[in-house]
Design a protein around this motif. Sequence first.
Motif, PDB file in Angstrom:
ATOM      1  N   MET A   1       0.757  -1.217  -0.025  1.00 30.79           N
ATOM      2  CA  MET A   1      -0.058  -0.059   0.050  1.00 30.79           C
ATOM      3  C   MET A   1       1.001   1.212  -0.078  1.00 30.79           C
ATOM      4  O   MET A   1       2.007   1.140   0.853  1.00 30.79           O
ATOM      5  CB  MET A   1      -1.024  -0.054   1.134  1.00 30.79           C
ATOM      6  N   ASN A   2       0.522   2.391  -0.735  1.00 29.92           N
ATOM      7  CA  ASN A   2       1.170   3.419  -0.721  1.00 29.92           C
ATOM      8  C   ASN A   2       0.566   4.420   0.479  1.00 29.92           C
ATOM      9  O   ASN A   2      -0.191   3.920   0.992  1.00 29.92           O
ATOM     10  CB  ASN A   2       1.275   3.827  -2.278  1.00 29.92           C
TER      11      ASN A   2
ATOM     12  N   ASN B   1      -1.038   7.166   0.284  1.00 31.74           N
ATOM     13  CA  ASN B   1      -2.361   7.426   0.289  1.00 31.74           C
ATOM     14  C   ASN B   1      -3.188   6.607   0.831  1.00 31.74           C
ATOM     15  O   ASN B   1      -4.440   6.938   1.125  1.00 31.74           O
ATOM     16  CB  ASN B   1      -2.501   8.111  -1.035  1.00 31.74           C
ATOM     17  N   ASP B   2      -3.063   5.296   0.399  1.00 34.06           N
ATOM     18  CA  ASP B   2      -3.800   3.957   0.850  1.00 34.06           C
ATOM     19  C   ASP B   2      -3.691   4.130   2.357  1.00 34.06           C
ATOM     20  O   ASP B   2      -4.820   3.633   2.801  1.00 34.06           O
ATOM     21  CB  ASP B   2      -3.406   2.907  -0.013  1.00 34.06           C
TER      22      ASP B   2
ATOM     23  N   ALA C   1      -5.729   6.637   3.705  1.00 37.71           N
ATOM     24  CA  ALA C   1      -7.463   6.523   3.532  1.00 37.71           C
ATOM     25  C   ALA C   1      -7.724   5.489   4.508  1.00 37.71           C
ATOM     26  O   ALA C   1      -9.088   5.601   4.852  1.00 37.71           O
ATOM     27  CB  ALA C   1      -7.417   5.782   2.092  1.00 37.71           C
ATOM     28  N   VAL C   2      -7.032   4.274   4.893  1.00 35.00           N
ATOM     29  CA  VAL C   2      -7.566   3.360   6.081  1.00 35.00           C
ATOM     30  C   VAL C   2      -7.943   4.089   7.309  1.00 35.00           C
ATOM     31  O   VAL C   2      -8.925   3.939   8.021  1.00 35.00           O
ATOM     32  CB  VAL C   2      -6.594   2.276   6.032  1.00 35.00           C
TER      33      VAL C   2
ATOM     34  N   ARG D   1     -10.966   6.376   6.940  1.00 38.88           N
ATOM     35  CA  ARG D   1     -12.203   5.514   7.017  1.00 38.88           C
ATOM     36  C   ARG D   1     -12.480   5.060   8.504  1.00 38.88           C
ATOM     37  O   ARG D   1     -13.609   4.983   8.894  1.00 38.88           O
ATOM     38  CB  ARG D   1     -11.767   4.327   6.078  1.00 38.88           C
TER      39      ARG D   1
ATOM     40  N   GLY E   1      -4.377  -3.318   4.929  1.00 41.75           N
ATOM     41  CA  GLY E   1      -5.577  -2.345   5.219  1.00 41.75           C
ATOM     42  C   GLY E   1      -6.043  -2.547   6.401  1.00 41.75           C
ATOM     43  O   GLY E   1      -7.484  -2.154   6.406  1.00 41.75           O
TER      44      GLY E   1
END
Length: 137
Positions: free
Chosen positions: A1-2, A4-5, A8-9, A12, A116
């Motif tokens: 995962m980068n 930004n990913d 985002a986790v 969220r 994630g």
Amino acid sequence: MNSNDLKAVVARFNRDVIQDGKRDAFDALMAPDFINWSAPNEALRGAETMWNTFASVLRPAIGTMRVQIHEQLCDGDKVTTRKTISGKHVGTLAGVEATGKEIAIDVIDIVRVRDGRYVEHWGVNTLAAVVAQLGQR
């Protein structure tokens, strides 16, 4: 995962779990071996204790809870987030009965994300100061 990913986790989790109280999102975002290093002792470091803090302590005490993320920084698999949890004090919070006042808890936390999901958490917040202020009425 980068990066930004990873951010985002964490975003969220803050939106779906803390702000909106979605148990299914919590279950999806927590690794089975999750450790909350901010818990006061080893017995309280698991995921379920973290859920109980949101579901049984904060959500009943803070009406229309909002989470505002001010900043996120990523280093490797760790995301540091500076945020504010706010809302109206509508229920008992750490022994202080509802005042109807708007409250804001400032938080800085670090979350390690793997596949994630939350694996580890460290954090500091101003909850004790907010409760002390509420108790002064």
